[in-house]
Design a protein around this motif. Structure first.
Motif, short mmCIF file in Angstrom:
data_model
loop_
_atom_site.label_atom_id
_atom_site.label_comp_id
_atom_site.label_asym_id
_atom_site.label_seq_id
_atom_site.Cartn_x
_atom_site.Cartn_y
_atom_site.Cartn_z
N GLY A 9 -31.72 124.66 20.37
CA GLY A 9 -30.65 123.90 21.02
C GLY A 9 -30.79 123.95 22.52
N THR A 10 -30.45 122.85 23.16
CA THR A 10 -30.65 122.80 24.61
C THR A 10 -29.49 122.14 25.35
N ASN A 11 -28.29 122.40 24.84
CA ASN A 11 -27.14 121.90 25.62
C ASN A 11 -26.51 123.07 26.37
N PHE A 12 -25.20 123.12 26.48
CA PHE A 12 -24.55 124.16 27.29
C PHE A 12 -25.08 125.56 26.93
N ALA A 13 -25.09 125.86 25.63
CA ALA A 13 -25.43 127.22 25.20
C ALA A 13 -26.93 127.49 25.30
N GLY A 14 -27.74 126.57 24.75
CA GLY A 14 -29.18 126.81 24.66
C GLY A 14 -29.85 126.79 26.02
N VAL A 34 -36.29 124.81 21.31
CA VAL A 34 -36.51 123.79 20.27
C VAL A 34 -35.28 122.90 20.22
N SER A 35 -35.48 121.59 20.31
CA SER A 35 -34.32 120.69 20.15
C SER A 35 -34.78 119.30 19.74
N PRO A 36 -34.03 118.65 18.86
CA PRO A 36 -34.37 117.26 18.50
C PRO A 36 -33.99 116.29 19.61
N PHE A 42 -23.45 116.04 29.06
CA PHE A 42 -22.21 116.62 29.58
C PHE A 42 -21.06 116.07 28.72
N THR A 43 -20.83 116.75 27.61
CA THR A 43 -19.86 116.30 26.60
C THR A 43 -18.46 116.00 27.16
N PRO A 44 -17.96 116.78 28.12
CA PRO A 44 -16.59 116.50 28.61
C PRO A 44 -16.39 115.07 29.11
N ALA A 78 -36.49 119.39 15.32
CA ALA A 78 -35.28 120.07 14.82
C ALA A 78 -35.70 121.26 13.97
N ALA A 79 -34.99 122.35 14.11
CA ALA A 79 -35.22 123.49 13.22
C ALA A 79 -34.69 123.11 11.84
N THR A 80 -35.43 123.48 10.80
CA THR A 80 -34.96 123.16 9.44
C THR A 80 -34.71 124.42 8.62
N GLU A 256 -26.25 121.92 9.32
CA GLU A 256 -26.44 122.04 7.88
C GLU A 256 -27.59 122.98 7.51
N PHE A 257 -28.69 122.95 8.30
CA PHE A 257 -29.88 123.73 7.91
C PHE A 257 -29.57 125.23 7.89
N LEU A 258 -28.53 125.63 8.63
CA LEU A 258 -28.21 127.07 8.69
C LEU A 258 -27.55 127.56 7.41
N GLY A 289 -22.24 129.82 21.88
CA GLY A 289 -21.65 128.48 21.93
C GLY A 289 -20.96 128.15 20.62
N VAL A 290 -20.90 126.86 20.33
CA VAL A 290 -20.18 126.43 19.13
C VAL A 290 -20.81 127.00 17.87
N ALA A 291 -22.11 127.28 17.90
CA ALA A 291 -22.81 127.79 16.71
C ALA A 291 -22.30 129.17 16.27
N PRO A 307 -10.86 125.79 19.76
CA PRO A 307 -11.71 125.01 20.65
C PRO A 307 -12.76 125.91 21.31
N LYS A 308 -14.02 125.67 21.01
CA LYS A 308 -15.08 126.49 21.62
C LYS A 308 -15.58 125.71 22.83
N THR A 309 -14.99 125.99 23.96
CA THR A 309 -15.22 125.16 25.15
C THR A 309 -16.39 125.66 25.99
N GLY A 310 -16.62 124.96 27.09
CA GLY A 310 -17.81 125.19 27.90
C GLY A 310 -17.86 126.57 28.56
N TYR A 311 -16.73 127.03 29.11
CA TYR A 311 -16.76 128.30 29.83
C TYR A 311 -17.10 129.48 28.92
N MET A 380 -10.62 117.19 40.47
CA MET A 380 -11.43 118.37 40.13
C MET A 380 -12.42 118.07 39.01
N LYS A 381 -11.91 117.33 38.02
CA LYS A 381 -12.77 116.99 36.87
C LYS A 381 -13.94 116.12 37.32
N LEU A 382 -13.65 115.16 38.21
CA LEU A 382 -14.72 114.29 38.72
C LEU A 382 -15.76 115.12 39.47
C1 LIG Z 1 -15.37 114.95 23.53
C2 LIG Z 1 -15.50 116.37 23.97
C3 LIG Z 1 -14.93 116.76 25.17
C4 LIG Z 1 -15.04 118.07 25.59
N1 LIG Z 1 -14.47 118.42 26.78
C5 LIG Z 1 -14.59 119.68 27.23
C6 LIG Z 1 -14.02 120.05 28.48
O1 LIG Z 1 -13.40 119.24 29.16
N2 LIG Z 1 -14.19 121.32 28.91
C7 LIG Z 1 -14.87 122.25 28.16
O2 LIG Z 1 -14.99 123.39 28.59
N3 LIG Z 1 -15.41 121.93 26.97
C8 LIG Z 1 -15.29 120.67 26.48
N4 LIG Z 1 -15.84 120.33 25.28
C9 LIG Z 1 -16.56 121.37 24.52
C10 LIG Z 1 -18.02 121.47 24.95
O3 LIG Z 1 -18.62 120.23 24.76
C11 LIG Z 1 -18.72 122.55 24.13
O4 LIG Z 1 -18.22 123.79 24.53
C12 LIG Z 1 -20.21 122.52 24.33
O5 LIG Z 1 -20.75 121.29 23.93
C13 LIG Z 1 -20.86 123.63 23.54
O6 LIG Z 1 -22.23 123.60 23.77
P1 LIG Z 1 -23.28 124.08 22.69
O7 LIG Z 1 -24.57 124.11 23.41
O8 LIG Z 1 -22.79 125.29 21.99
O9 LIG Z 1 -23.29 122.95 21.56
P2 LIG Z 1 -23.73 121.42 21.63
O10 LIG Z 1 -23.25 120.80 22.86
O11 LIG Z 1 -23.29 120.86 20.31
O12 LIG Z 1 -25.32 121.44 21.66
C14 LIG Z 1 -26.09 121.74 20.54
C15 LIG Z 1 -27.56 121.62 20.85
O13 LIG Z 1 -28.30 121.97 19.67
C16 LIG Z 1 -29.26 120.97 19.39
N5 LIG Z 1 -29.51 120.97 17.94
C17 LIG Z 1 -28.75 120.45 16.95
N6 LIG Z 1 -29.36 120.64 15.76
C18 LIG Z 1 -30.50 121.31 16.01
C19 LIG Z 1 -31.57 121.80 15.19
N7 LIG Z 1 -31.56 121.62 13.87
N8 LIG Z 1 -32.60 122.44 15.78
C20 LIG Z 1 -32.62 122.63 17.13
N9 LIG Z 1 -31.65 122.18 17.95
C21 LIG Z 1 -30.61 121.54 17.39
C22 LIG Z 1 -28.62 119.69 19.93
O14 LIG Z 1 -29.60 118.69 20.13
C23 LIG Z 1 -28.02 120.22 21.23
O15 LIG Z 1 -29.02 120.32 22.22
C24 LIG Z 1 -15.74 119.03 24.80
C25 LIG Z 1 -16.30 118.63 23.59
C26 LIG Z 1 -16.18 117.33 23.17
C27 LIG Z 1 -16.79 116.92 21.86
#
Ligand SMILES: Cc1cc2nc3c(=O)[nH]c(=O)nc-3n(C[C@H](O)[C@H](O)[C@H](O)COP(=O)(O)OP(=O)(O)OC[C@H]3O[C@@H](n4cnc5c(N)ncnc54)[C@H](O)[C@@H]3O)c2cc1C
Length: 400
Positions: A9-14, A34-36, A42-44, A78-80, A256-258, A289-291, A307-311, A380-382
Motif C-alpha cells: 500500500g502506498t497511500n497515507f499509511a504505506g 507494493v501497490s496496484p 489525498f482522500t479528504p 497487488a498483493a494476493t 479481501e485477499f487478507l 492505517g485503515v488496515a 473513523p480511521k482518519t489521517g492523523y 485551513m482545509k484548503l
Molecule cells: C471521502 C473521504 C474523506 C476523508 N476525509 C478525511 C479528512 O478530512 N481528514 C482525515 O484525517 N481523514 C479523512 N479521511 C480518511 C483518510 O482518507 C484515511 O485515514 C486514509 O485514507 C487512510 O490511509 P491508508 O493508507 O490506511 O488507506 P488507503 O488510503 O485506503 O490506502 C490503501 C493503499 O493500499 C493499496 N492497496 C489496496 N489493495 C492492495 C493490495 N492488494 N496490495 C497492495 N496494495 C494495495 C491502495 O492502492 C492504496 O495505496 C477521509 C476518507 C474518505 C473516504
C-alpha cells in the motif's frame, strides 16, 4: 545482510511507513513498496470532486518518483496472499517476495452489500472512481433537480466525510439557486448529531444541530437503511425518502485477499494489532492505517463504525517504523500508542465555512475536546490540502 522491509500500500499509511523506516535506519535497510496504484490520493478532497472543485490531477501524484528519490523500490502490483510463516507475499503478477518485516497498509474497500440496492442506485465519494461517478450524477441532478439525500449507513465510520459532503451540497444548492426548492435530508446511524463515530465531543451535538437548522436540513438519527431503490432510500422503519440525488457512505472492510490469512485478520479483513502495530500473532508483521483493526468501544441502537482518519494513520505508521528500526537493531519494539489514545485532529469543511475538531484522544475518556467553527476552518482545509500533498510528494514524512 541488509534487512528487507516490504510495505503493502502506498497511500497515507504505506507511503509514510516506507519513508519513515528508511529515515529511522539512515537508509541502511532495503524497503520495497507494493501497490496496484502508482498514485497517492489525498482522500479528504474527494468531497469537492463531485462539484467540479477538484479533478483527479489536483489531488493525486505519482509516488514512484518520490519513492525512487528516497531509495525505496516499487512493485506495481497487488498483493494476493500473505504467508506469515514462510515470510512471503504473493503478487498478482506471479512474483513471490520475501521479507524480514512486513507492513500491511492496504486500507479499505467499500462494503457494497451493506444494503440491497446501494451499488446500483446510490452514489458515493469514498474512492476516486466513485467520486467521479458522483460528479456525473451531480451534473444530471442540476439538469433535473429534485430532493437530495446524504446518508451514512449502519456500520459506517466515515461520518466526517458524510457531514462535509452534506454541508458542501447545501452550499452548492445555494450557489445554484436551488436551496429553497430542494429538500435536503441527512440519514445517519449515529445516535446523536456530531457523534462522528468517536462518541461525540463537548457541544458537538448543539453545534451540528445549529448548522443543520440554519441550512434547513432534515435529519433521521440512529436510523438503519433497509434498501435503496431507483430514486428512493427506504429506511428501516419503512419510511421512503425519494431522491433525485442520493449520496451514501457505506462501512469499510479490509482488503479481501487478507481474509485467507485467518491468523492475521478479524472477520472484516482488518489486521488484529497490538499497540506497537505488530500483528497479534507475528512479531515481524505490522499493520497501520485503515488496515489495522480497532474495536468499537460502544453499542449504539444502530451500529456505527470507527473513523480511521489521517492523523492516527500517520502516527501509527511512525510508531511501526520506529519499532521495525528497533527490531533491525536487535532491540525490543519500545514504541506503544493505542489507537484510542492518539489525538484527534481534523477539519470538517462546509463549503465556505467549517469546524476545526481537536481532542486529546480519538476515543473517550478524554480530558479535552473542542470544536471551533468558522470560515477559518475552510481556509485551513484548503491550505492543508496543498501542504500535505507537497509534504508527501517530497517525502517529508518527518514534518507534522
Ligand atoms: C471521502 C473521504 C474523506 C476523508 N476525509 C478525511 C479528512 O478530512 N481528514 C482525515 O484525517 N481523514 C479523512 N479521511 C480518511 C483518510 O482518507 C484515511 O485515514 C486514509 O485514507 C487512510 O490511509 P491508508 O493508507 O490506511 O488507506 P488507503 O488510503 O485506503 O490506502 C490503501 C493503499 O493500499 C493499496 N492497496 C489496496 N489493495 C492492495 C493490495 N492488494 N496490495 C497492495 N496494495 C494495495 C491502495 O492502492 C492504496 O495505496 C477521509 C476518507 C474518505 C473516504
Amino acid at each position: 545482510m541488509r534487512k528487507k522491509v516490504l510495505v503493502l500500500g502506498t497511500n497515507f499509511a504505506g507511503l509514510t511507513a516506507a519513508l519513515a523506516v528508511r529515515h529511522e535506519l539512515h537508509g541502511d535497510v532495503d524497503v520495497t513498496v507494493v501497490s496496484p496504484d502508482r498514485k497517492f490520493l489525498f482522500t479528504p478532497s474527494l468531497i469537492w470532486l463531485p462539484f467540479g472543485k477538484r479533478d483527479r490531477d489536483d489531488i493525486t501524484f505519482d509516488v514512484v518518483e518520490t519513492l525512487e528519490d528516497h531509495g525505496v523500490g516499487f512493485e506495481h502490483a497487488a498483493a494476493t496472499h500473505v504467508d506469515p510463516v514462510a515470510r512471503r507475499v504473493t503478487l498478482d503478477d506471479g512474483q513471490v517476495l520475501g521479507y524480514d518485516y512486513l507492513v500491511i497498509a492496504t486500507g479499505y474497500r467499500n462494503q457494497t452489500d451493506v444494503v440491497p440496492g446501494f451499488a446500483e442506485h446510490a452514489v458515493t465519494i469514498t474512492t476516486l472512481a466513485e467520486a467521479e461517478r458522483t460528479a456525473v450524477a451531480w451534473q444530471k441532478f442540476l439538469e433535473n433537480p429534485g430532493d437530495v439525500v446524504v446518508a451514512a449507513t449502519q456500520g459506517a465510520g466515515c461520518f466526517g466525510a458524510a457531514y462535509e459532503f452534506l454541508f458542501n451540497t447545501s452550499y452548492q444548492l445555494r450557489k445554484a439557486g436551488l436551496h429553497k426548492d430542494v429538500k435536503l435530508t441527512y440519514v445517519t446511524a449515529e445516535p446523536f448529531l456530531g457523534h462522528f463515530g468517536i462518541g461525540g465531543l463537548p457541544h458537538g451535538e448543539s453545534l451540528l444541530g445549529m448548522f443543520l437548522k440554519k441550512e434547513g436540513i432534515g435529519t433521521r438519527l440512529a436510523t438503519p437503511i433497509d434498501h435503496v431503490d431507483d430514486g428512493a432510500l427506504v429506511l428501516g422503519d419503512g419510511e421512503v425518502l425519494p431522491f433525485a440525488f442520493g449520496m451514501v457512505v457505506p462501512p469499510f472492510l479490509g482488503q479481501e485477499f487478507l481474509l485467507a490469512s485467518t491468523d492475521l485478520v478479524d472477520a472484516k479483513g482488518y489486521v488484529k494489532v497490538r499497540d506497537t502495530y505488530q500483528s497479534e500473532s507475528y512479531d515481524d508483521v505490522y499493520a497501520v492505517g485503515v488496515a489495522a483493526a480497532v474495536d468499537v468501544p460502544w453499542q449504539t441502537p444502530t451500529p456505527v463504525g470507527i473513523p480511521k482518519t489521517g492523523y492516527p494513520t500517520e502516527t501509527q505508521a511512525h510508531v511501526a517504523a520506529r519499532n521495525i528500526a528497533a527490531q533491525v537493531r536487535g532491540e525490543e519494539p519500545g514504541d506503544h500508542k493505542e489507537f484510542g489514545d492518539i489525538p484527534a485532529v481534523c477539519v470538517m469543511d462546509a463549503g465556505n465555512n467549517g469546524v476545526i475538531i481537536l481532542a486529546d484522544k480519538m476515543l473517550p475518556p478524554r480530558k479535552h475536546g473542542i470544536l471551533i467553527p468558522g470560515p477559518q476552518a475552510h481556509l485551513m482545509k484548503l491550505g492543508f490540502e496543498k501542504y500535505f500533498l507537497w509534504k508527501m510528494k517530497h517525502g517529508h514524512t518527518q514534518l507534522p
